[in-house]
Write a protein that holds these residues in place. Structure first.
Motif, PDB file in Angstrom:
ATOM      1  N   THR A  64       0.851  -1.196   0.000  1.00  0.00           N
ATOM      2  CA  THR A  64       0.000   0.000   0.000  1.00  0.00           C
ATOM      3  C   THR A  64       0.886   1.245   0.000  1.00  0.00           C
ATOM      4  O   THR A  64       1.186   1.794  -1.043  1.00  0.00           O
ATOM      5  CB  THR A  64      -0.964  -0.002   1.204  1.00  0.00           C
ATOM      6  OG1 THR A  64      -0.207  -0.109   2.407  1.00  0.00           O
ATOM      7  CG2 THR A  64      -1.928  -1.164   1.116  1.00  0.00           C
ATOM      8  N   ASP A  65       1.351   1.667   1.193  1.00  0.00           N
ATOM      9  CA  ASP A  65       2.226   2.831   1.232  1.00  0.00           C
ATOM     10  C   ASP A  65       3.464   2.606   0.359  1.00  0.00           C
ATOM     11  O   ASP A  65       3.927   3.509  -0.337  1.00  0.00           O
ATOM     12  CB  ASP A  65       2.677   3.133   2.670  1.00  0.00           C
ATOM     13  CG  ASP A  65       1.520   3.591   3.545  1.00  0.00           C
ATOM     14  OD1 ASP A  65       0.413   3.786   3.005  1.00  0.00           O
ATOM     15  OD2 ASP A  65       1.710   3.749   4.754  1.00  0.00           O
ATOM     16  N   LEU A  69       7.789   9.354   4.846  1.00  0.00           N
ATOM     17  CA  LEU A  69       6.752   8.905   5.775  1.00  0.00           C
ATOM     18  C   LEU A  69       6.941   9.532   7.153  1.00  0.00           C
ATOM     19  O   LEU A  69       5.975   9.978   7.791  1.00  0.00           O
ATOM     20  CB  LEU A  69       6.785   7.383   5.902  1.00  0.00           C
ATOM     21  CG  LEU A  69       5.846   6.575   5.018  1.00  0.00           C
ATOM     22  CD1 LEU A  69       5.953   5.098   5.365  1.00  0.00           C
ATOM     23  CD2 LEU A  69       4.398   7.024   5.170  1.00  0.00           C
ATOM     24  N   LEU A  76       5.788  13.133   7.059  1.00  0.00           N
ATOM     25  CA  LEU A  76       4.337  13.310   7.128  1.00  0.00           C
ATOM     26  C   LEU A  76       3.844  13.127   8.560  1.00  0.00           C
ATOM     27  O   LEU A  76       2.979  13.879   9.041  1.00  0.00           O
ATOM     28  CB  LEU A  76       3.643  12.329   6.183  1.00  0.00           C
ATOM     29  CG  LEU A  76       3.872  12.576   4.685  1.00  0.00           C
ATOM     30  CD1 LEU A  76       3.332  11.401   3.859  1.00  0.00           C
ATOM     31  CD2 LEU A  76       3.215  13.880   4.243  1.00  0.00           C
ATOM     32  N   ALA A  96       2.144  16.124  11.168  1.00  0.00           N
ATOM     33  CA  ALA A  96       0.908  15.999  11.964  1.00  0.00           C
ATOM     34  C   ALA A  96       1.186  16.318  13.425  1.00  0.00           C
ATOM     35  O   ALA A  96       0.383  16.986  14.101  1.00  0.00           O
ATOM     36  CB  ALA A  96       0.334  14.589  11.811  1.00  0.00           C
ATOM     37  N   HIS A 146      -1.085   0.626  13.909  1.00  0.00           N
ATOM     38  CA  HIS A 146      -1.568   0.260  12.575  1.00  0.00           C
ATOM     39  C   HIS A 146      -0.470   0.489  11.541  1.00  0.00           C
ATOM     40  O   HIS A 146       0.253   1.486  11.595  1.00  0.00           O
ATOM     41  CB  HIS A 146      -2.801   1.088  12.204  1.00  0.00           C
ATOM     42  CG  HIS A 146      -3.603   0.445  11.115  1.00  0.00           C
ATOM     43  ND1 HIS A 146      -3.180   0.387   9.802  1.00  0.00           N
ATOM     44  CD2 HIS A 146      -4.793  -0.192  11.152  1.00  0.00           C
ATOM     45  CE1 HIS A 146      -4.077  -0.253   9.084  1.00  0.00           C
ATOM     46  NE2 HIS A 146      -5.068  -0.620   9.878  1.00  0.00           N
ATOM     47  N   HIS A 181      -0.659   1.351   8.543  1.00  0.00           N
ATOM     48  CA  HIS A 181      -0.892   2.510   7.673  1.00  0.00           C
ATOM     49  C   HIS A 181      -0.938   3.778   8.514  1.00  0.00           C
ATOM     50  O   HIS A 181      -1.759   3.897   9.423  1.00  0.00           O
ATOM     51  CB  HIS A 181      -2.229   2.384   6.926  1.00  0.00           C
ATOM     52  CG  HIS A 181      -2.288   1.202   6.023  1.00  0.00           C
ATOM     53  ND1 HIS A 181      -3.477   0.621   5.643  1.00  0.00           N
ATOM     54  CD2 HIS A 181      -1.311   0.497   5.421  1.00  0.00           C
ATOM     55  CE1 HIS A 181      -3.236  -0.397   4.845  1.00  0.00           C
ATOM     56  NE2 HIS A 181      -1.921  -0.496   4.689  1.00  0.00           N
ATOM     57  N   LEU A 182      -0.084   4.721   8.172  1.00  0.00           N
ATOM     58  CA  LEU A 182      -0.091   6.006   8.875  1.00  0.00           C
ATOM     59  C   LEU A 182      -1.485   6.620   8.843  1.00  0.00           C
ATOM     60  O   LEU A 182      -1.970   7.180   9.830  1.00  0.00           O
ATOM     61  CB  LEU A 182       0.918   6.926   8.182  1.00  0.00           C
ATOM     62  CG  LEU A 182       1.495   8.091   8.952  1.00  0.00           C
ATOM     63  CD1 LEU A 182       2.211   7.638  10.203  1.00  0.00           C
ATOM     64  CD2 LEU A 182       2.442   8.879   8.042  1.00  0.00           C
ATOM     65  N   GLY A 183      -2.134   6.518   7.711  1.00  0.00           N
ATOM     66  CA  GLY A 183      -3.430   7.162   7.530  1.00  0.00           C
ATOM     67  C   GLY A 183      -4.584   6.490   8.247  1.00  0.00           C
ATOM     68  O   GLY A 183      -5.690   7.021   8.276  1.00  0.00           O
ATOM     69  N   ALA A 184      -4.338   5.313   8.823  1.00  0.00           N
ATOM     70  CA  ALA A 184      -5.406   4.633   9.550  1.00  0.00           C
ATOM     71  C   ALA A 184      -5.321   4.911  11.046  1.00  0.00           C
ATOM     72  O   ALA A 184      -6.173   4.457  11.807  1.00  0.00           O
ATOM     73  CB  ALA A 184      -5.330   3.132   9.303  1.00  0.00           C
ATOM     74  N   PRO A 241      -1.979  10.531  13.239  1.00  0.00           N
ATOM     75  CA  PRO A 241      -0.762  10.051  12.550  1.00  0.00           C
ATOM     76  C   PRO A 241       0.527  10.655  13.107  1.00  0.00           C
ATOM     77  O   PRO A 241       1.609  10.177  12.783  1.00  0.00           O
ATOM     78  CB  PRO A 241      -0.988  10.461  11.093  1.00  0.00           C
ATOM     79  CG  PRO A 241      -2.006  11.545  11.137  1.00  0.00           C
ATOM     80  CD  PRO A 241      -2.865  11.277  12.343  1.00  0.00           C
TER      81      PRO A 241
END
Lengths: 125, 392
Positions: free
Chosen positions: B138-139, B149, B152, B156, B248, B250-253, B257
Motif C-alpha cells: 500500500t504505502d 513517511l 508526514l 501531523a 496500525h 498505515h499512517l493514515g489509519a 498520525p
C-alpha cells in the motif's frame, strides 16, 4: 572485497487485495466497507478496527484532499483523505502544484501498481 | 513458572560508522562479543542461548546468520534465535533474552545485534529496500521513502503541538554535540542552526542534517539470572521492566498520525513491570531516526508534555533532569539497524555502572534508564527500563 550482484524479479500474487491492486492499475480507488460498522478503509483493511472481517469492495469517486504534503529530493508525497473514505492514504503526488489542495487518483504510466494522485482536470473522468 | 530477575553482566558496542578498514560484520560481532564476555567475568561455556538481531538478509547477503555466528564465536551447540522487527529488532532481541531467563530457560544468554547498513549496498539500493519496510503493498506502492513517511507523521505532530524548525535544530545540535564526546560515533558534528536549516531538503521539513545515518557496527549484551551473576559482577544493573506494542501499519489509519501510540503502550507496560513512573527515568536513549522523531518519542514516552520547550530549556541535555541520547543517538552515534536497540540498552547499562565514555558519564549515577527503540514509523515499539543495582 567480496562483490556479488543480484537481479531479483518478484511475482507476488496480491491475494485478497486483488481488487485494490487491479483498481490502482486502472486508476480506480477500491475501498473496503466493513459489514459491521460501515467504515470505509482506503487502502483497504482486511480486518476492520472494530474487529469485523466481513466487508465488501466499493469504488470511491477517486478525488482526495491533501492533509499533509512533503517535498524534497526524495519526491513529492502526501497524506490525503479520499472522498468517501474514513481513513487517510499515503500517495505519490504527480503534477500537483504547491498550494493545490486536492487531486484525483491516477493510473500509473508504467503498469506497476502504485498510489498516485494527479490533478483533477487532467483525468477528465 | 519461575520469574527470575535479570542482570546485564556484559555490554559492548563497536564503533558505529562507515567501515573502510577491510573488516566484516562477522569481525564486528566477534569484537562486541569478546568485550562483553570479558566484562561479564563468565566463560564461553556459560552461554546457553544466543538471540541475534539483524534486520535484513539484503544487507549481509547471509540467510540464517545466527547459526553462522554461533560457530564463528565458538559457541556451537547453543540454541539460537534470530529476531527481526525492523528498526526495533535489537530491542526485541533484548526482550527475547530477558524472557528466556525469566522463564527459567537459561542462566546466561548472549544478545547480539549487527548490520552492515552503511557499506554493503549503495545508498540508492538502501533507499529502495527501506521503501518496502512499510506496508509494501500500500504505502510502499506509492514509492514513498522512510524520510517522507516520517516527515508526514512529524508534520501531523507539529501541527498539533506547535513544534518548530528551531526545535528540530535544537535536537540535532544536542545529539551531534553529544556524539563529539563519543569516540565510537558516526556523525560527531558541531553544526550551527543556520547550517542545519540550509542543508539539502530531503522530505520537508526534514533536511539532510535532521536525518540519522545508516551505519556499520555491532553490539552485544550478556544477560544473566541475578542469582547466577558472578560475585565480581554484583554491581551489574538489572532489567526492571520491558514493554512492547504495535500500531496500525498505515499512517493514515491511525487516529493521530503524529502520535507514537505504540510507544506509549510499550512504555506503560514497561513502567508497570518496573513499578516506576516516566518521571523517574533519569537517562534515556531514544530512537531518533529523525530529529522530529525524538520530539515525538519524548512525548509518547511521557517524559514531557512540551518536548520542544523542554528540549530548548535543557531538560534533556547531558546535565539536565533526564539526559536524552548521551551517546548521540541514532543521529549522532549512528544506526547499524540490528545493533541499534542492543547498543541503546548496552549504553544504559554502562552508564548505570559508571563505565561509560569519560566525557559523557554522569557524575551521579542514574537510578533508572530507558532504552527506546521502534521499527517503521513507530509501527513496532519496544522499550526496556534498566535499574542501577544498589551498592553491594
Amino acid at each position: 572485497m567480496i562483490r556479488r550482484t543480484l537481479l531479483l524479479e518478484y511475482g507476488l500474487e496480491p491475494g485478497w487485495m486483488a481488487p485494490f491492486v487491479e483498481g490502482l492499475l486502472k486508476g480506480d480507488a477500491m475501498a473496503r466497507r466493513c459489514g459491521d460498522c460501515g467504515i470505509k478503509s482506503f487502502p483497504p483493511h482486511r480486518t476492520c478496527a472494530c474487529g469485523g472481517s466481513g466487508a465488501v469492495w466499493v469504488c470511491l469517486p477517486g478525488t482526495a484532499t491533501i492533509q499533509f504534503r512533503t517535498t524534497g529530493s526524495d519526491g513529492d508525497f502526501a497524506l490525503v483523505q479520499f472522498d468517501g473514505a474514513d481513513t487517510s492514504s499515503v500517495v505519490s503526488l504527480q503534477g500537483i502544484a504547491e498550494g493545490q489542495t486536492n487531486g484525483r487518483i491516477s493510473a500509473p504510466d508504467d503498469a506497476v501498481p502504485k498510489l498516485v494522485l494527479g490533478p483533477i482536470e487532467e483525468n477528465n473522468r | 513458572m519461575p520469574h527470575h530477575s535479570v542482570a546485564v553482566t556484559g555490554a559492548s558496542l563497536t564503533p558505529f560508522n562507515r567501515r573502510r578498514d577491510g573488516t566484516s560484520w562477522r569481525d564486528w560481532v566477534f569484537d562486541a562479543y569478546s568485550t562483553a564476555l570479558a566484562m561479564s567475568d563468565l566463560e564461553p561455556v556459560d552461554i546457553e542461548e544466543i538471540f541475534l538481531a539483524s534486520e535484513s538478509d539484503f544487507f549481509s547477503l547471509q540467510l540464517n546468520p545466527a547459526s553462522i555466528l554461533a560457530t564463528e564465536l565458538g559457541l556451537g551447540g547453543v540454541a539460537v534465535t534470530r529476531c527481526e522487527a525492523g528498526g526495533a529488532s535489537g530491542q526485541v532481541a533484548v526482550h527475547a533474552g530477558v524472557r528466556a531467563i525469566r522463564a527459567g530457560g537459561a542462566r546466561h544468554v548472549l544478545v547480539l545485534g549487527v548490520d552492515p547498513s552503511a557499506s554493503s549496498l549503495s545508498g540508492d539500493a538502501m533507499r529502495a529496500l527501506y521503501g518496502f519496510s512499510f506496508d509494501a503493498w500500500t504505502d510502499g506502492m506509492a514509492g514513498v521513502t522512510s524520510t517522507a513517511l516520517y516527515a508526514l507523521s512529524y508534520q501531523a505532530f507539529a501541527a498539533h503541538h506547535g513544534t518548530t524548525e528551531a526545535d528540530l535544530a535544537s535536537v540535532t545540535r544536542q545529539n551531534r554535540a553529544n556524539a563529539m564526546r563519543n569516540p565510537g560515533a558516526h556523525l560527531p558534528r558541531g553544526d550551527t542552526a543556520e547550517q542545519i536549516n540550509e542543508s539539502p531538503m530531503i522530505a520537508s521539513p526534514y533536511r539532510r542534517l535532521h536525518c540519522s545515518p545508516l551505519s556499520d557496527g555491532a553490539a552485544a549484551l550478556i544477560l544473566s539470572r541475578r542469582d547466577a551473576v558472578p560475585s565480581t559482577r554484583r554491581s551489574a544493573p538489572g532489567i526492571a521492566g520491558i514493554g512492547a506494542s504495535t500500531d496500525h501499519m498505515h499512517l493514515g489509519a491511525r487516529s493521530d498520525p503524529g502520535a507514537f501510540a505504540a510507544k506509549t503502550r510499550a512504555m506503560e507496560r514497561a513502567c508497570a513491570e518496573a513499578d516506576v513512573m516516566p518521571k523517574q527515568i533519569e537517562l534515556a536513549e531514544i530512537y531518533d531516526a529523525y530529529a522530529g522523531a525524538q520530539l515525538q518519542g519524548v512525548m509518547a514516552l511521557g517524559l514531557s508534555d512540551a518536548p520542544g520547550r523542554d528540549h530548548q530549556d535543557g531538560d534533556f541535555a547531558p546535565d539536565g533532569r533526564c539526559p536524552v541520547n548521551l551517546s548521540g543517538g541514532l543521529m549522532g552515534q549512528g544506526a547499524p539497524v540490528g545493533a541499534t536497540g542492543v547498543g541503546q540498552t548496552a549504553t544504559c547499562a554502562l552508564v548505570l555502572e559508571g563505565r561509560y565514555h569519560a566525557g559523557l558519564q554522569p557524575q551521579t549515577l542514574p537510578n533508572y534508564a530507558l532504552a527506546d527503540t521502534h521499527g517503521g514509523v513507530c509501527t513496532t515499539a519496544a522499550v526496556t527500563i534498566l535499574q542501577r543495582e544498589a551498592a553491594v
